[in-house]
Write a protein that holds these residues in place. Structure first.
Motif, mmCIF file in Angstrom:
data_model
loop_
_atom_site.group_PDB
_atom_site.id
_atom_site.type_symbol
_atom_site.label_atom_id
_atom_site.label_comp_id
_atom_site.label_asym_id
_atom_site.label_seq_id
_atom_site.Cartn_x
_atom_site.Cartn_y
_atom_site.Cartn_z
ATOM 1 N N UNK A 120 0.417 7.212 0.839
ATOM 2 C CA UNK A 120 0.372 8.148 -0.282
ATOM 3 C C UNK A 120 0.261 7.368 -1.593
ATOM 4 N N UNK A 121 -0.555 7.877 -2.502
ATOM 5 C CA UNK A 121 -0.745 7.226 -3.799
ATOM 6 C C UNK A 121 0.575 7.154 -4.569
ATOM 7 N N UNK A 122 0.726 6.089 -5.317
ATOM 8 C CA UNK A 122 1.921 5.880 -6.131
ATOM 9 C C UNK A 122 1.536 4.958 -7.278
ATOM 10 N N UNK A 123 2.049 5.234 -8.457
ATOM 11 C CA UNK A 123 1.784 4.360 -9.597
ATOM 12 C C UNK A 123 2.391 2.982 -9.360
ATOM 13 N N UNK A 124 1.786 1.942 -9.944
ATOM 14 C CA UNK A 124 2.370 0.601 -9.829
ATOM 15 C C UNK A 124 3.788 0.573 -10.409
ATOM 16 N N UNK A 143 4.442 -7.281 -10.601
ATOM 17 C CA UNK A 143 3.785 -5.978 -10.509
ATOM 18 C C UNK A 143 3.527 -5.661 -9.045
ATOM 19 N N UNK A 144 4.020 -4.499 -8.620
ATOM 20 C CA UNK A 144 3.832 -4.002 -7.264
ATOM 21 C C UNK A 144 2.778 -2.904 -7.323
ATOM 22 N N UNK A 145 1.633 -3.152 -6.701
ATOM 23 C CA UNK A 145 0.541 -2.182 -6.671
ATOM 24 C C UNK A 145 0.482 -1.578 -5.280
ATOM 25 N N UNK A 146 0.407 -0.269 -5.206
ATOM 26 C CA UNK A 146 0.376 0.434 -3.934
ATOM 27 C C UNK A 146 -1.075 0.744 -3.577
ATOM 28 N N UNK A 147 -1.482 0.365 -2.373
ATOM 29 C CA UNK A 147 -2.856 0.560 -1.911
ATOM 30 C C UNK A 147 -2.812 1.545 -0.747
ATOM 31 N N UNK A 148 -3.584 2.606 -0.860
ATOM 32 C CA UNK A 148 -3.553 3.670 0.143
ATOM 33 C C UNK A 148 -4.492 3.344 1.300
ATOM 34 N N UNK A 149 -3.904 3.097 2.476
ATOM 35 C CA UNK A 149 -4.590 3.059 3.779
ATOM 36 C C UNK A 149 -5.713 2.038 3.980
ATOM 37 N N UNK A 150 -6.121 1.283 2.996
ATOM 38 C CA UNK A 150 -7.261 0.371 3.146
ATOM 39 C C UNK A 150 -6.794 -1.078 3.015
ATOM 40 N N UNK A 151 -6.424 -1.662 4.144
ATOM 41 C CA UNK A 151 -5.867 -3.014 4.107
ATOM 42 C C UNK A 151 -6.897 -4.047 3.651
ATOM 43 N N UNK A 152 -8.173 -3.836 3.988
ATOM 44 C CA UNK A 152 -9.209 -4.767 3.527
ATOM 45 C C UNK A 152 -9.294 -4.745 2.002
ATOM 46 N N UNK A 153 -9.148 -3.561 1.397
ATOM 47 C CA UNK A 153 -9.140 -3.458 -0.061
ATOM 48 C C UNK A 153 -7.924 -4.170 -0.642
#
Length: 180
Positions: free
Chosen positions: A80-84, A91-101
């Protein structure tokens, strides 16, 4: 260009943690300065981290990669999307479902440094996608007999080339290149 590594402390029987996630077995062993130097050399090269987010997508004490000692960008996989989140200079950036990204973004952030992959699921997925360049294992002299495995479920053969091996007071340190 960044080097993508799996960096983990594991037991001799290949576990990252006990069944409940506990890692008390990692601590309290005799140490030698040479052990610390091996680990510090790896940490000095890490320019970004990719790991898994917890269910609440918060950064709790005890869940911070490398205990917060590394002040590098952290990319956390989530559904699920979440703000950094910024905490203590990280800085913790959340990436939705795309591990390659996530790995691509971490590689850009790391520059010529290393991207450290944390956790069994993240590591296995990246191995299966051919995103891993090296595997760095610090093997503790303990057998858990069960727990959370680093490579269980990989279900494919991956050839490795040994780059470096050392052993001192508390751990055996192994470094391999993934052959593609």
């Amino acid at each position: 260009m960044a080097t993508v590594i799996i960096h983990a402390t594991v037991t001799l029987d290949g576990f990252l943690a006990e069944e409940d996630g506990g890692v008390d077995w990692m601590f309290g062993r005799p140490s030698a300065p040479d052990d610390d130097l091996v680990v510090q050399r790896v940490m000095d090269r890490i320019g970004a981290v990719v790991g898994g987010a917890n269910k609440t997508r918060t950064i709790e004490d005890g869940e911070i990669p490398y205990g917060g000692m590394l002040k590098v960008p952290v990319f956390l996989m989530t559904h699920d999307a979440h703000d950094p989140i910024e905490r203590d200079g990280i800085t913790y950036t959340f990436v939705v479902d795309d591990i390659a990204d996530a790995v691509d973004r971490a590689s850009q952030a790391a520059g010529d440094g290393w991207v450290s992959l944390l956790g069994g699921s993240i590591s296995r997925q990246c191995l299966q996608l051919r995103l891993v360049d090296e595997i760095h294992l610090d093997v503790a002299p303990v057998l858990l007999g069960g727990g959370i495995s680093l490579f269980d479920g990989l279900r494919e053969r991956i050839e490795l080339e040994r780059l470096e091996t050392s052993a001192f007071a508390s751990e055996t340190h192994l470094r391999y290149r993934v052959i593609r």
